[in-house]
Enzyme design. Structure first.
Site, short mmCIF file in Angstrom:
data_model
loop_
_atom_site.label_atom_id
_atom_site.label_comp_id
_atom_site.label_asym_id
_atom_site.label_seq_id
_atom_site.Cartn_x
_atom_site.Cartn_y
_atom_site.Cartn_z
N TYR A 1 14.05 31.09 39.19
CA TYR A 1 15.38 30.89 38.69
C TYR A 1 16.32 30.25 39.34
O TYR A 1 16.72 30.95 40.61
CB TYR A 1 15.94 32.00 37.79
N ASP B 1 6.07 34.56 30.17
CA ASP B 1 6.81 35.61 30.78
C ASP B 1 8.08 35.59 30.51
O ASP B 1 8.75 34.52 30.32
CB ASP B 1 6.37 35.59 32.35
N ASP B 2 8.75 36.77 30.89
CA ASP B 2 10.09 36.86 30.76
C ASP B 2 10.69 36.42 29.36
O ASP B 2 11.87 35.73 29.22
CB ASP B 2 11.05 36.09 31.87
N ILE B 3 9.95 36.74 28.18
CA ILE B 3 10.52 36.75 27.07
C ILE B 3 10.48 38.10 26.24
O ILE B 3 10.28 39.06 26.89
CB ILE B 3 9.57 35.80 26.24
N TYR C 1 2.79 40.85 33.15
CA TYR C 1 2.14 40.07 34.14
C TYR C 1 1.90 40.76 35.41
O TYR C 1 1.49 40.36 36.37
CB TYR C 1 2.99 38.78 34.42
#
Length: 684
Positions: free
Chosen positions: A228, A333-335, A388
């Protein structure tokens, strides 16, 4: 081969005395038997040498080769590349390898001639001869030359190297009276890697006698731009790929979280300017033998059961495929942990996280089948699961492993999101966790090293550590997720390349120092500054701090030991302080100018800390001498420099401008203790 020698016996003339003739005969019989056994042993060793071609290897005496090769010796002949060099290259030889070799040799040679056939006539006219190509069974100049420089110590490693994907041989010797180097690859990529090894081993215009047989232990070795933060520029990606090629990495995954067209706006087609950037990335990959993979991340708002979303994802992948990309990843990922559309909730009824896994497997299996039909030249599809990390089972992982097509590769970060260690035992367990019963899953590690998007006020400049050397037995590959700062990530990436190429031989300290030396490009002052600056930024994982600023810590410990015992303090700390003061200037002399720009806020802080350290050392000297005025002046300088080091100077994506944290706490602790010494002596 070890040389065995019989120990000599001493026989004395004169009377044998009470030994007696029978005992003498027995002893002579034993000696005769030993002689026969020694003869038999020697015969076996000679026959073995004749059969296998094995003999003692000469030790290699030139520059170290990174990544560490599977086999290297000093067999062959030392070569001079500074005069005339004749390149023997068949037209079918890989173009990237040809270009790389031509560029490399022209940097050191007075004259370069290229031909497709072996030199004839006067042996001295060709100068040093270099053969480059991919080995074929049909013979030709390359194969003839390779036989001509065959090492007496060849133990089958060449056969192994030229029989494995990406393997290569680099050997020196004399062929038809000509000094010769042979660079032979098992395939085009191996041929390219042979040139990269020559680049490492050339010392100016000289190449020490060397014989290398090498191949990677891990299939996929690379970098994932998956953080990010501010995505890298086209120029930065190109520089990273060039550096990856020098370290024999083969994969770059394009997955910046803040590219809207692969995540937040994944359904939208790329605009022309963005297409141009991806096309440039693919071109940089092709010239460096690096496969570029593209990661499409639809998980924020996808409806897994909706046919239109499947069509959109397939079309988006097809549009990127048209740019030359053949590897694709679907990161989920990251949801959120649940299903977002009514159709999914009614269709996938396993419940909770298991229902999410059920939906994802349904979508991915259909996408894989669609791609296989429409784009049959693709590599196996990869995905990043929502869960993950960790090798323990869960409802999500069990359902995903059961339902997901066995041909789809799972990316995994290790036991943690930012894993302290990645062990072969844990990787083996993950294969089972993400697989179906009795069918272990192919796992590729997305390694969050040395990523700093979670700590944008820090640089993580250490070598990769705590990865088991035999991970290649459990994984299909490993990719490093680097820092937001691309150029500052280069040394860490180089160590990652070394670890993934030959894990059992990987030495973190030696690997990092070699990467720093490469970045310094022969400038001794720049290298010293780079080492000192790197030393200040070793703390990769914020809660795991095994060796903060190790070189600085050693100087600090030596200083305090002498100071508190009344001895003369060593000069090391003061010298390091003066070097740190020059860091911003000296880092501009590096081979890659982008490094100094990337680390500007941290190098400025390091320079201020250098001034603070130097002032504190003077202050302590004045305290020791009882000179209150000098101590007070030095204290004021110390405080001013310390304050300047913590000015907010580093912009971030989401936290505004922050203090660039450096020193791993060691500088700060020394300054605190020094100021206490002043206070104890003079108050205040």
């Amino acid at each position: 081969m070890r040389q065995y020698r019989r120990r000599p016996r001493l026989w004395f003339s004169g009377a044998v005395g009470s030994m007696g003739s029978s005992r003498l005969k027995a002893r002579r019989g034993r000696v005769g038997l030993l002689a026969v056994l020694a003869l038999l042993l020697a015969t076996v060793l000679v026959v073995g040498w004749l059969v296998t071609g094995r003999a003692s290897s000469a030790p290699y005496a030139g520059p170290a080769l990174y990544p560490a090769p599977q086999h290297i010796s000093g067999d062959g002949a030392a070569l001079d590349f500074s005069g005339k060099v004749t390149l023997v290259i068949d037209e079918s030889t890989d173009g990237a390898a040809r270009s790389a070799l031509d560029t490399l040799v022209r940097e050191v040679a007075r004259e370069v001639v290229t031909t497709s056939s072996a030199p004839q006539g006067d042996a001295s006219a060709a100068g040093t001869v270099v053969y480059l190509g991919t080995q074929h069974s049909g013979g030709g100049p390359l194969e003839d030359a390779l036989r001509g420089v065959r090492s007496a110590a060849d133990d089958g490693s060449r056969t192994a190297a030229l029989g494995r994907p990406e393997g290569y041989v680099l050997a020196t010797g004399t062929v038809s009276g000509r000094p010769t180097a042979v660079l032979a690859g098992a395939d085009p990529r191996g041929t390219f890697y042979a040139v990269q090894s020559l680049r490492r081993l050339l010392d100016g215009g000289r190449l020490a006698a060397v014989s290398v047989a090498d191949w990677p232990l891990l299939g996929t070795r690379g970098v994932i731009e998956g953080f990010y933060g501010f995505p890298w520029s086209t120029e930065a990606r190109s520089a990273v790929l060039d550096a990856m090629a020098r370290s024999k990495m083969n994969t770059f995954v394009y997955s910046p979280k803040d590219d809207p067209y692969l995540r937040a706006r994944w359904r939208d087609p790329y605009p022309d300017d963005a297409i141009g950037e991806i096309r440039d990335l693919v071109a940089a990959g092709q010239r460096n033998h690096i496969d570029v993979a593209y990661a499409l991340s639809p998980g924020l708002d996808i409806c897994y059961s909706r046919a239109s979303d499947l069509d959109t994802a397939a079309a988006k992948i097809a549009s990127v495929h048209a740019l030359g990309i053949r590897q694709f990843v679907i990161p989920l990922d990251d949801i959120g942990g649940g299903l977002t559309c009514p159709e999914d909730r009614s269709r996938f009824t396993a419940g909770g996280s298991a229902g999410l896994a059920q939906a994802q497997a349904w979508f991915l299996n259909r996408l894989r089948d669609r791609l296989e039909t429409d784009l049959p030249d693709l590599a196996p599809l990869q995905m990043v699961p929502t869960e993950y990390s960790g090798a323990e089972t869960s409802r999500y992982k069990s359902r995903l492993g059961r339902d997901l097509d066995a041909r789809i590769v799972v990316q995994w970060t290790g036991e943690e999101i930012v894993s302290h260690r990645i062990t072969s035992a844990s990787a083996g367990a993950a294969r089972s966790t993400y697989g179906a019963p009795g069918k272990p899953r192919s796992i590729l590690v997305w390694d969050n090293f040395p990523v700093n998007d979670f700590a944008q006020d820090r640089l993580f400049l250490s070598a990769v550590e705590e990865r088991d050397g035999d991970l290649y037995k459990s994984l299909v590959g490993m990719v490093s997720n680097p820092m937001i700062q691309p150029y500052a990530s280069l040394p860490g990436i180089a160590t990652y390349a070394d670890m993934t190429w030959n894990g059992p031989a990987y030495d973190p300290g030696a690997s990092l120092d070699a990467a720093l030396a490469d970045l310094a490009g022969g400038d001794a002052d720049a290298l010293a500054a780079l080492r000192a600056f790197t030393d200040l930024n070793q703390n990769w994982q914020l809660d795991y701090h095994p060796h903060p600023a190790p070189a600085l810590s050693q100087d600090v410990d030596a200083f305090w030991s002498a100071y508190r015992s009344g001895r003369t303090t060593p000069a090391g700390l003061a010298e390091r302080a003066r070097l740190l003061e020059r860091v911003p200037e000296l880092l501009t002399h590096l081979r890659q100018p982008g490094y100094a720009t990337d680390v500007a806020a941290w190098s400025a802080a390091a320079a201020h800390y250098g001034t603070a350290l130097a002032s504190a050392v003077r202050m302590l000297g004045a305290v020791h001498d009882g000179d209150a005025d000098a101590a007070d002046a030095a204290r004021s300088a110390t405080l001013a420099a310390r304050d300047a080091a913590v000015v907010r100077a580093q912009p971030t994506l989401d936290r505004g401008t922050v203090v660039a944290v450096t020193g791993d706490g060691v500088v700060q602790q020394f300054l605190d203790e020094a100021l206490k010494e002043y206070a104890n002596a003079f108050g205040g």
